[in-house]
Enzyme design. Structure first.
Site, short mmCIF file in Angstrom:
data_model
loop_
_atom_site.label_atom_id
_atom_site.label_comp_id
_atom_site.label_asym_id
_atom_site.label_seq_id
_atom_site.Cartn_x
_atom_site.Cartn_y
_atom_site.Cartn_z
N HIS A 139 38.58 -8.28 29.02
CA HIS A 139 37.38 -9.08 28.70
C HIS A 139 37.24 -10.32 29.58
CE1 HIS A 139 36.51 -6.63 25.26
NE2 HIS A 139 37.56 -7.02 24.57
N ASP A 176 40.04 1.28 25.75
CA ASP A 176 40.03 0.29 24.67
C ASP A 176 38.73 0.43 23.88
OD1 ASP A 176 41.46 -2.73 24.14
OD2 ASP A 176 39.37 -2.55 23.52
N HIS A 178 36.85 -1.72 22.72
CA HIS A 178 35.84 -2.72 23.11
C HIS A 178 35.45 -2.50 24.57
CE1 HIS A 178 38.43 -4.52 19.91
NE2 HIS A 178 37.26 -4.82 19.40
N ASP A 264 43.16 0.51 20.27
CA ASP A 264 42.47 0.01 19.07
C ASP A 264 41.33 0.92 18.62
OD1 ASP A 264 41.13 -0.72 21.36
OD2 ASP A 264 41.10 -2.87 20.93
ZN ZN Z 1 39.99 -3.93 22.27
#
Ligand code: ZN
Length: 369
Positions: A139, A176, A178, A264
């Site tokens: 991120h 991931d 996200h 995740d």
């Molecule tokens: Zn994540």
């Protein structure tokens, strides 16, 4: 050939302060350990040891990334700000990214850990590698820490592979849950680095990771996003990888595939609403190993990102490393029968429809064209 394993105790000493979930403690928020805590990673490493697999891996100590290496992806002002705060008493890197004293050095060691893994694979010391690093990185943007990430570990390592090791093309595949917004942003106009992210649709960061985000300028067609509906299980993930990710990698023909391995999307994760399990991660790893065998002599480096279920991340991580090394361990995932039986694990019609979005096809055709 052997599988490399890169980790370091100092990764677990990165301090994310007290919080509730991902919000800092204070006011009505009673303090607990931050959700991005050492527990998931420590238990992943511990399960590898107990399974007997750790002893069969080539354990390699990470080196810190140098400042010039970090500056390939971050602004001097941002790097200086993190160093100053870290040398004082810690601080906030930008958005939802608290850190304590000394985290600058630990973040350099995280980025350097992925570089170490790439060098070991490119030098032929190992055939592939897993770098269990922390803090995570996908991120982090050039001038902003976001989502628990300080430095963009995968991007810094991909830039090293290009600029220091002379590779023509690198692919970063981010599973991931996200969006891999930082990696995408850093290479958005760069046709030499293909970024692919599969993630829960419109989750974190908000309004990021849409199928129409395909890159810009010379990089148009070299960013690929696969937003999956909440509730997606192994059927949806395997279909997305078989139908979109693998064909894109075949078309791009990278010299190295780097996987941003957040664990995740698993069925127990407190920060996501997906249903992956260890068998699903094993399947995705096999698919990427197969295509790496076709296009880049098997050169595959997996680097750790998110994953917040301390109970279940270890079993997902073990499955990935077992698959990478070709060595099934003595440990069977005790959660697997429960998660395999969950309703909706197979590919659902609405998930199939999501992947049929014409913008997504456009993104893929741009890569091929
Ligand atoms: Zn994540």
């Amino acid at each position: 050939m052997a599988t490399g394993w890169i980790t370091d105790e100092r990764y677990l000493w990165h301090d994310t302060r007290s919080a509730a979930g991902f919000l800092p403690a204070g006011g009505p928020v009673e303090p607990e350990p931050h959700v991005e805590s050492p527990a998931t990673k420590r238990r992943f490493r511990n399960l590898l040891e107990v399974s007997g697999l750790l002893a069969e891996l080539v354990q390699i100590a990470p080196r810190p990334a140098t400042e010039p290496e970090v500056l390939r992806c971050h602004t001097p002002e941002y790097v200086e700000r993190i160093r100053t705060l870290s040398g004082d008493n810690g601080g906030e890197a930008g958005e939802l990214t608290p850190f304590g004293p000394g985290s600058y050095e630990i973040a350099l060691l995280a980025a350097g850990g992925v570089i170490t893994a790439i060098d070991a694979v490119l030098d032929g010391t190992v055939g592939n590698a897993y770098a269990l690093v922390r803090p995570p990185g996908h991120h982090a943007e050039p001038d902003l820490g976001r989502g628990f990430c300080i430095f963009a570990n995968a991007a810094i390592a991909a830039a090293h592979a290009r600029e220091a090791r002379g590779l023509d093309r690198v692919a970063v595949v981010d599973w991931d849950v996200h969006h891999g917004n930082g990696t995408q942003k850093i290479f958005y106009d760069d046709p030499a680095v293909l970024t692919i992210s599969s993630h829960q649709d419109n989750y974190y960061p908000a309004d990021s990771g849409h199928v129409h985000e395909i890159g810009t300028g010379a990089g148009e067609g070299y960013s690929l996003n696969i937003p999956l509906p909440p509730g997606s299980g192994v059927g949806a993930y395997v279909a997305a990888y078989e139908r979109v990710v693998v064909p894109a990698l075949r078309a791009f023909r990278p010299d190295l595939i780097l996987v941003a391995s957040g664990l995740d999307a698993n069925a127990m994760d407190p920060l996501a609403r997906m249903m992956m399990h260890s068998g699903g991660y094993r399947d995705l790893t096999r698919l990427l190993m197969d295509v790496a065998g076709e296009v880049c002599e098997g050169r595959l480096v997996v680097e750790h990102e998110g994953g917040y279920s301390s109970a279940y991340v270890p079993f997902c991580g073990l499955a990935v490393v077992e698959q990478l090394s070709g060595r099934p361990s003595s440990v069977e995932d005790p959660f697997l029968p429960i998660f395999e039986a969950l309703g909706g694990q197979g590919l659902q019609p609405h998930q199939e429809a999501a992947k049929g979005d014409p913008n997504s096809v456009h993104g893929r055709q741009s890569i091929q064209g």
